[in-house]
Design a protein around this motif. Structure first.
Motif, PDB file in Angstrom:
ATOM      1  N   LEU A   1       1.243-105.777   5.474  1.00 17.56           N
ATOM      2  CA  LEU A   1       2.506-106.159   4.827  1.00 17.56           C
ATOM      3  C   LEU A   1       2.195-107.252   3.816  1.00 17.56           C
ATOM      4  N   HIS A   2       2.584-107.009   2.566  1.00 13.70           N
ATOM      5  CA  HIS A   2       2.393-107.984   1.503  1.00 13.70           C
ATOM      6  C   HIS A   2       3.749-108.562   1.110  1.00 13.70           C
ATOM      7  N   ILE A   3       3.808-109.873   1.010  1.00  9.32           N
ATOM      8  CA  ILE A   3       5.026-110.547   0.579  1.00  9.32           C
ATOM      9  C   ILE A   3       4.682-111.357  -0.668  1.00  9.32           C
ATOM     10  N   VAL A   4       5.311-110.975  -1.793  1.00 13.70           N
ATOM     11  CA  VAL A   4       5.023-111.652  -3.053  1.00 13.70           C
ATOM     12  C   VAL A   4       6.314-111.861  -3.849  1.00 13.70           C
ATOM     13  N   PRO A   5       6.624-113.079  -4.312  1.00 12.43           N
ATOM     14  CA  PRO A   5       5.971-114.325  -3.893  1.00 12.43           C
ATOM     15  C   PRO A   5       6.544-114.797  -2.567  1.00 12.43           C
ATOM     16  N   SER A   6       5.785-115.542  -1.811  1.00 18.45           N
ATOM     17  CA  SER A   6       6.256-116.056  -0.525  1.00 18.45           C
ATOM     18  C   SER A   6       7.266-117.181  -0.745  1.00 18.45           C
ATOM     19  N   GLN A   7       8.304-117.168   0.083  1.00 19.59           N
ATOM     20  CA  GLN A   7       9.361-118.173  -0.025  1.00 19.59           C
ATOM     21  C   GLN A   7       9.530-118.877   1.322  1.00 19.59           C
ATOM     22  N   PRO A   8      10.077-120.088   1.322  1.00 19.44           N
ATOM     23  CA  PRO A   8      10.238-120.836   2.589  1.00 19.44           C
ATOM     24  C   PRO A   8      10.996-120.053   3.656  1.00 19.44           C
ATOM     25  N   GLY A   9      11.990-119.265   3.239  1.00 16.83           N
ATOM     26  CA  GLY A   9      12.768-118.473   4.194  1.00 16.83           C
ATOM     27  C   GLY A   9      11.979-117.351   4.844  1.00 16.83           C
ATOM     28  N   ASP A  10      10.768-117.101   4.346  1.00 14.25           N
ATOM     29  CA  ASP A  10       9.919-116.067   4.948  1.00 14.25           C
ATOM     30  C   ASP A  10       9.216-116.578   6.200  1.00 14.25           C
TER      31      ASP A  10
ATOM     32  N   ILE B   1       7.185 -97.392   6.976  1.00 17.64           N
ATOM     33  CA  ILE B   1       6.398 -96.422   6.231  1.00 17.64           C
ATOM     34  C   ILE B   1       6.079 -95.235   7.126  1.00 17.64           C
ATOM     35  N   SER B   2       6.209 -94.064   6.549  1.00 14.04           N
ATOM     36  CA  SER B   2       5.841 -92.842   7.246  1.00 14.04           C
ATOM     37  C   SER B   2       4.353 -92.583   7.047  1.00 14.04           C
ATOM     38  N   SER B   3       3.764 -91.868   7.989  1.00 22.09           N
ATOM     39  CA  SER B   3       2.323 -91.607   7.891  1.00 22.09           C
ATOM     40  C   SER B   3       1.956 -90.668   6.753  1.00 22.09           C
ATOM     41  N   ILE B   4       2.948 -90.044   6.131  1.00 19.36           N
ATOM     42  CA  ILE B   4       2.642 -89.164   4.996  1.00 19.36           C
ATOM     43  C   ILE B   4       2.528 -89.948   3.686  1.00 19.36           C
ATOM     44  N   LYS B   5       2.832 -91.237   3.760  1.00 19.32           N
ATOM     45  CA  LYS B   5       2.733 -92.093   2.573  1.00 19.32           C
ATOM     46  C   LYS B   5       1.639 -93.125   2.772  1.00 19.32           C
ATOM     47  N   ASP B   6       1.195 -93.733   1.671  1.00 19.70           N
ATOM     48  CA  ASP B   6       0.250 -94.829   1.822  1.00 19.70           C
ATOM     49  C   ASP B   6       0.808 -96.165   1.312  1.00 19.70           C
ATOM     50  N   LYS B   7       2.003 -96.113   0.773  1.00 20.19           N
ATOM     51  CA  LYS B   7       2.610 -97.340   0.256  1.00 20.19           C
ATOM     52  C   LYS B   7       4.122 -97.198   0.239  1.00 20.19           C
ATOM     53  N   ASN B   8       4.795 -98.291   0.585  1.00 23.99           N
ATOM     54  CA  ASN B   8       6.242 -98.344   0.445  1.00 23.99           C
ATOM     55  C   ASN B   8       6.623 -99.746   0.013  1.00 23.99           C
ATOM     56  N   GLU B   9       7.499 -99.810  -0.980  1.00 23.47           N
ATOM     57  CA  GLU B   9       7.834-101.095  -1.591  1.00 23.47           C
ATOM     58  C   GLU B   9       9.332-101.334  -1.537  1.00 23.47           C
ATOM     59  N   ASP B  10       9.701-102.581  -1.243  1.00 22.92           N
ATOM     60  CA  ASP B  10      11.113-102.943  -1.230  1.00 22.92           C
ATOM     61  C   ASP B  10      11.223-104.398  -1.670  1.00 22.92           C
ATOM     62  N   GLY B  11      11.502-104.580  -2.959  1.00 23.09           N
ATOM     63  CA  GLY B  11      11.606-105.937  -3.489  1.00 23.09           C
ATOM     64  C   GLY B  11      10.293-106.679  -3.384  1.00 23.09           C
ATOM     65  N   ARG B  12      10.308-107.809  -2.707  1.00 27.35           N
ATOM     66  CA  ARG B  12       9.093-108.624  -2.563  1.00 27.35           C
ATOM     67  C   ARG B  12       8.152-108.102  -1.481  1.00 27.35           C
ATOM     68  N   PHE B  13       8.586-107.107  -0.744  1.00 25.72           N
ATOM     69  CA  PHE B  13       7.823-106.616   0.402  1.00 25.72           C
ATOM     70  C   PHE B  13       7.207-105.249   0.121  1.00 25.72           C
ATOM     71  N   THR B  14       5.910-105.143   0.413  1.00 24.56           N
ATOM     72  CA  THR B  14       5.202-103.874   0.267  1.00 24.56           C
ATOM     73  C   THR B  14       4.375-103.641   1.526  1.00 24.56           C
ATOM     74  N   VAL B  15       4.454-102.436   2.054  1.00 24.78           N
ATOM     75  CA  VAL B  15       3.619-102.087   3.191  1.00 24.78           C
ATOM     76  C   VAL B  15       2.624-101.025   2.743  1.00 24.78           C
ATOM     77  N   PHE B  16       1.364-101.226   3.123  1.00 19.93           N
ATOM     78  CA  PHE B  16       0.286-100.290   2.811  1.00 19.93           C
ATOM     79  C   PHE B  16      -0.228 -99.691   4.107  1.00 19.93           C
ATOM     80  N   LEU B  17      -0.503 -98.386   4.066  1.00 18.12           N
ATOM     81  CA  LEU B  17      -1.022 -97.713   5.254  1.00 18.12           C
ATOM     82  C   LEU B  17      -2.336 -97.021   4.915  1.00 18.12           C
ATOM     83  N   ASN B  18      -3.369 -97.306   5.695  1.00 20.88           N
ATOM     84  CA  ASN B  18      -4.663 -96.649   5.578  1.00 20.88           C
ATOM     85  C   ASN B  18      -4.882 -95.866   6.869  1.00 20.88           C
ATOM     86  N   LYS B  19      -4.556 -94.578   6.832  1.00 22.40           N
ATOM     87  CA  LYS B  19      -4.605 -93.773   8.048  1.00 22.40           C
ATOM     88  C   LYS B  19      -6.004 -93.612   8.585  1.00 22.40           C
ATOM     89  N   SER B  20      -6.965 -93.459   7.697  1.00 21.90           N
ATOM     90  CA  SER B  20      -8.335 -93.241   8.161  1.00 21.90           C
ATOM     91  C   SER B  20      -8.856 -94.459   8.916  1.00 21.90           C
TER      92      SER B  20
END
Lengths: 113, 111
Positions: free
Chosen positions: A75-84, A50-69
């Motif tokens: 990193l959110h993984i939904v749903p979690s799987q054994p291979g994770d 994720i770049s600092s100009i964004k606050d969220k980036n999503e790719d399939g089951r993975f989402t990254v959230f950024l709170n600059k302040s």
């Protein structure tokens, strides 16, 4: 002085539930953040960024959230799987990152069946 | 593409011995890096290179040397191995602002 901190050495989550991995940073010059996943005896593999100009980036089951302040990302993984089940590293860089990444210590995610 | 390859996978050294860890990438990336990872720790940068003929120190360069004579290769040299250099070593490459890709690692034990 650690510039990238992952305060949870390990995290156990049930299969199918959400996994939330946290990362804090202190260097306000960081403008790009990455998550890497690492299995034993292998090199880290890129997961999502994720770049600092964004606050969220999503790719399939993975989402990254950024709170600059708060200088915090998660990193959110939904749903979690054994291979994770792996060690997840948070990393940061400033500018182009020619001089390398700064890594946290990692969080060992264990997905329980 | 093989990506980033490293040899050897594992090595045992005696104190005072020397060795070279090899790293090759076939992605024509300009930037290359060497990191070490100690147990329970994150990766720490040893040396990096922004192009052939150019190298610079990272966070933990003491006891190591590097060279970059070609775009593809970035060997890491340990001259006088010490127990503190027992670690797992990762090589990585990157092109511009793109993602950094890692090799499989070299596990080094110094006894």
């Amino acid at each position: 002085d650690q510039q990238v901190k992952q305060n949870s050495p390990s995290l156990s989550v049930q299969e199918g539930r959400i996994s939330i991995l946290n990362c804090d940073y202190t260097n306000s010059m960081f403008d790009y953040f990455l998550w890497y996943k690492k299995y034993p005896a292998e090199g880290p593999t890129f997961l999502i960024s994720i770049s600092s100009i964004k606050d969220k980036n999503e790719d399939g089951r993975f989402t990254v959230f950024l709170n600059k302040s708060a200088k915090h990302l998660s990193l959110h993984i939904v749903p979690s799987q054994p291979g994770d089940s792996a060690v997840y590293f948070c990393a940061a860089r400033d500018g182009e990152g020619a001089d390398g990444l700064t890594f946290g210590k990692g969080t060992h995610l264990i997905i329980q069946p | 593409n093989a990506g980033v390859t490293q040899t050897p996978k594992f090595r045992i050294l005696k104190i005072g011995q020397s060795m070279t860890l090899q790293c090759t990438q076939d992605m024509n990336h300009n930037y290359m890096y060497w990191y070490r990872q100690d147990p329970g720790m994150g990766l720490k940068l040893i040396y990096y290179s922004v192009g052939a003929g150019i190298t610079d120190k990272g966070e933990v360069p003491n006891g190591y040397n590097v060279s970059r004579s070609t775009t593809e290769d970035f060997p890491l040299r340990l001259e006088l191995a010490a127990p503190s250099q027992t670690s797992v070593y990762f090589c990585a490459s990157q092109q511009g602002k793109e993602t950094q890709y890692f090799g499989p690692g070299t596990r080094l034990l110094v006894l």
